[in-house]
Write a protein that holds these residues in place. Structure first.
Motif: not given
Length: 249
Positions: A146-150, A186-190, A197-198
């Motif tokens: 899963v890509q770390s995007e919303f 570094r990305k808050v969204l990530n 997900i966790r």
């Protein structure tokens, strides 16, 4: 008998083929005999291994011309082998849909090989197609990159629903793990997506997170796994940790 794992997500761009390739290569580096099966008509896994010209016998010939699977196997290394795909497979689903037990084709195809390999890893297409269904019906576990995007969260929830339905066809199937890919701390969204997900999946969320790493893109372009291309890169470090996790399941 082989452990049969399918790498699948009906959303594209998640690093699915990259993960299947590098998990397979990592398991082979540990001394396991590994067979990769490229179930995707886009042939990403096949091309990632440096196979640019169409092999004589591919998954298309296995499914539609009843060729024996042994004729298709390409030896990448002593321990790592591949059943390649071809672009012809993209138009094959209509023909496959007319066959008896059409959801069991891959399961029957790989059955003679289960005693010859320690792991059989299936790279499924990024869609909920008949080919993907075949991969999931053949597998014991499904791993979901899963890509770390919303937006990945929406697709993930739907895909889990689909897996629950497929369990009626394959009672052995279970979620092996959800793998966060293309992560940038570094990305808050990530960070937020990974935390969510966790929270949702608990111990089914793999501890190893695959960081965004230029060496991974370069290795793919070079037709190599990350361990061969750049063994000291972050990508190699992350996939080595992931392989260690998966090998203990």
């Amino acid at each position: 008998m082989a452990k049969i794992y399918c790498f699948s997500n009906h959303k594209g761009g998640t690093g699915k083929s990259t993960t299947c390739l590098n998990v397979g290569a990592g398991l082979a580096n540990q001394g396991n005999k590994v067979l990769l099966i490229d179930l995707d008509p886009q042939t990403n896994l096949t091309v990632m291994l440096g196979i640019y010209d169409r092999p004589k016998v591919t998954l298309y010939e296995l499914l539609l011309e009843n060729e024996k699977i042994e004729k298709s196997i390409i030896k990448i290394s002593e321990k790592l082998h591949l059943v390649p795909s071809s672009l012809d497979l993209s138009g094959a689903e209509i023909e496959i849909s007319q066959q008896k037990q059409r959801d069991q084709l891959i399961k029957k195809m790989i059955s003679p090989l289960e005693s010859r390999y320690d792991y059989i890893l299936i790279d499924a297409p990024p869609s909920m197609s008949l080919l993907t269904l075949n991969g999931l019906v053949a597998a014991q576990k499904v791993f979901i990159p899963v890509q770390s995007e919303f937006l990945a969260l929406n697709g993930l929830a739907k895909f889990i629903e689909i897996i629950e339905k497929i369990k009626k066809l394959n009672k052995e199937l279970e979620i092996g793990g959800v793998i966060a890919t293309r992560y940038d701390h570094r990305k808050v969204l990530n960070r937020g997506v990974v935390d969510k997900i966790r929270e949702l999946f608990g111990d089914k969320f793999m501890k190893t997170v695959i960081r965004e790493n230029i060496a991974l893109a370069e290795s793919v372009a070079g037709g190599m796994d990350i361990f061969t291309y750049s063994p000291k890169s972050n990508g190699a470090e992350d996939y080595n940790l992931l392989v260690n996790e998966i090998s203990k399941l």
